[in-house]
Structure formats: structure tokens, C-alpha cells
Write an enzyme that holds these catalytic residues in place. Structure first.
Site, mmCIF file in Angstrom:
data_model
loop_
_atom_site.group_PDB
_atom_site.id
_atom_site.type_symbol
_atom_site.label_atom_id
_atom_site.label_comp_id
_atom_site.label_asym_id
_atom_site.label_seq_id
_atom_site.Cartn_x
_atom_site.Cartn_y
_atom_site.Cartn_z
ATOM 1 C CB SER A 44 -0.883 -0.003 1.259
ATOM 2 O OG SER A 44 -1.477 1.263 1.472
ATOM 3 C CE1 TYR A 101 -3.937 -2.230 5.024
ATOM 4 C CE2 TYR A 101 -3.358 0.094 4.918
ATOM 5 C CZ TYR A 101 -3.690 -1.085 4.289
ATOM 6 O OH TYR A 101 -3.756 -1.126 2.917
#
Length: 261
Positions: free
Chosen positions: A139, A152
């Protein structure tokens, strides 16, 4: 090119799009996710539309020894994986002390442990055959600390650095490794995380992200960040002092917090 691709999180979103685009390229597929119905529907679509083999493997990657079970099933079906797409993942957001410790542990099992364990399952075979590829979906959050997405963001930083390290180990041994670091993508990710306020930046479409990823794989890139709007995050943030970047990131991401009662 790789002949059989194993894709995790294949029932929807980026995983389903990887399956469609790889099937269009002629790859046979091993589709892994928790939802048997969705996987069977996608497998039937790909068999009919592209004439490829599509194997369904139902597995929750948060379960103990998930990768071992997948490896045993591959052996039982006599399947050799030439392309591993570690796509499955989910996020949590909010103040760390308010988040479920159990849920964040599951997040680490899916985002970090499963990609490592699956790489252990398939890389020896790739090396023995002298060909193969691993695509790890990280990401744009991997490039800096991400307050209110602490676990995350850290999990995706792991995925990026893990990918870059493996690439150096295997680049002269016939195995390519690519990290894909998209910004927000229009998938079910934000339904799971609980709010679209978690989307920082312009929302991309899954088809565009996967096309960029496969082009980067064809070119043997180390990592790719699809979308021009994400280039500053990818190339400028890592060059700034880490504490400063974390402070700036907090100003951007605090929008996910619920207003005080």
C-alpha cells in the site's frame, strides 16, 4: 511467463481483478479466499470466458497453519505455482487503545504472516524450476508511519521491505518479486475498515491498479505505485525525517476518528 497463478483474496476486489487479467493472459489459476460461493462463481466465469483451469481453494488466512494447508492441497492436486499473488489483506483504523487486540492480531496474520508462509511454500519449487514470480500487494501506506492506522501501515511497510529483500536474493535465480503499493482503491476494503474517510487521495479502480502491476511485473520492476497522484507519497515522503513525516501523516489521517461525544 508463469503458467499457474495462485491468488489470495481472490473472491472480490483486486484479487478477482488479478484473476480476470491473468486468465486473459492464459494463466491457469488457484483461487484462494474464505467465500466458496464467490470463488466458484468466479472460477466458472474464467473457465468459460478464457478456457483456463481455475481451481478453488477455500481457506481463511487468519487460521493457524493456513499456508501449510494450502501447500498440502497444492501437493494433493499436483499443482505447481509459478506466480504467487499475495493480495489478501484488511485494515483497521482508529485510536490504537480503542481497537480490538484480537482483530489486529488477525490483521497481522493475514497481512504479514500469510505472505511469508506462502512464499515459503512455493519459492523452493520456483527456484528448482528456474522460473517464477511473486507479487505482494502492499500500500502507499508502506512509505511512512500512519497514525490511526498504526498496525495496518506497519504491516504494509513489512510487505514492501520483505519484497525488496527477496527480489535481491532471487533476481539472478529466475524469480521476480514485485511489491504493489496502491493508494485507495474502490474495493470492499473500506466496508471492512468501516469508513471511506480512511481513503487518503483519489480512489483508483481495481482494473487500472492490476494493469499497472502486471506491466511492472513484465518489466521486472522492484515496486510500483499506480497513479500519478500517489507519486509524491512514494518518492518524497521517504526522504523526509521520519518523525516529521509521522506528524504530517497524523494531520492527514486523523479524519478517521469519530467526533468526541
Amino acid at each position: 511467463m508463469p503458467r499457474t497463478a495462485l491468488i489470495t483474496g481472490a473472491s472480490s476486489g483486486l484479487g478477482a481483478e488479478f484473476a480476470r487479467q491473468l486468465a486473459a493472459r492464459g494463466h491457469d489459476l488457484v483461487l484462494v479466499a474464505r467465500s466458496a460461493d464467490r470463488l466458484e462463481q468466479l472460477a466458472a466465469e474464467l473457465r468459460t470466458g478464457h478456457g483456463v483451469e481455475a481451481h478453488v481453494l477455500v481457506q481463511d488466512l487468519a487460521e493457524p497453519d493456513a499456508a501449510g494447508r494450502i501447500g498440502a492441497e497444492l501437493t494433493a492436486r499436483r499443482l505447481e505455482v509459478d506466480l504467487l499473488v499475495n493480495n489478501a489483506g484488511f485494515g483497521t483504523c482508529g485510536r490504537f487503545e480503542e481497537l480490538s487486540a484480537a482483530r489486529e492480531r488477525e490483521e497481522l496474520l493475514v497481512n504479514v504472516v500469510a505472505p511469508v508462509d506462502l512464499a515459503h511454500q512455493v519459492l523452493p519449487g520456483m527456484l528448482a524450476r528456474g522460473r517464477g514470480a511473486v507479487v505482494n500487494v502492499a500500500s502507499s501506506a508502506a512509505y511512512q508511519p500512519t497514525p490511526y492506522f498504526a498496525v495496518y501501515g506497519a504491516s504494509k511497510t513489512f510487505v514492501l521491505n520483505f519484497s525488496l529483500a527477496l527480489r535481491q536474493e532471487y533476481r539472478r535465480r529466475g524469480v521476480r518479486v514485485l511489491a504493489v503499493c496502491p493508494g485507495p482503491v474502490a474495493t470492499g476494503f473500506f466496508d471492512v475498515i468501516g469508513t471511506e474517510r480512511a481513503a487518503v487521495g483519489r480512489m483508483a479502480q481495481p482494473a487500472d491498479v492490476v494493469r499497472s502491476a502486471l506491466r511492472a511485473l513484465d518489466r521486472d520492476r522492484a515496486y510500483v505505485t499506480p497513479g500519478l497522484s500517489n507519486l509524491p507519497t512514494a518518492h518524497l515522503a521517504p526522504r523526509r525525517p521520519r518523525a516529521f513525516v509521522a506528524a504530517v501523516a497524523a494531520r492527514v489521517t486523523r479524519g478517521v476518528l469519530k467526533p468526541a461525544a
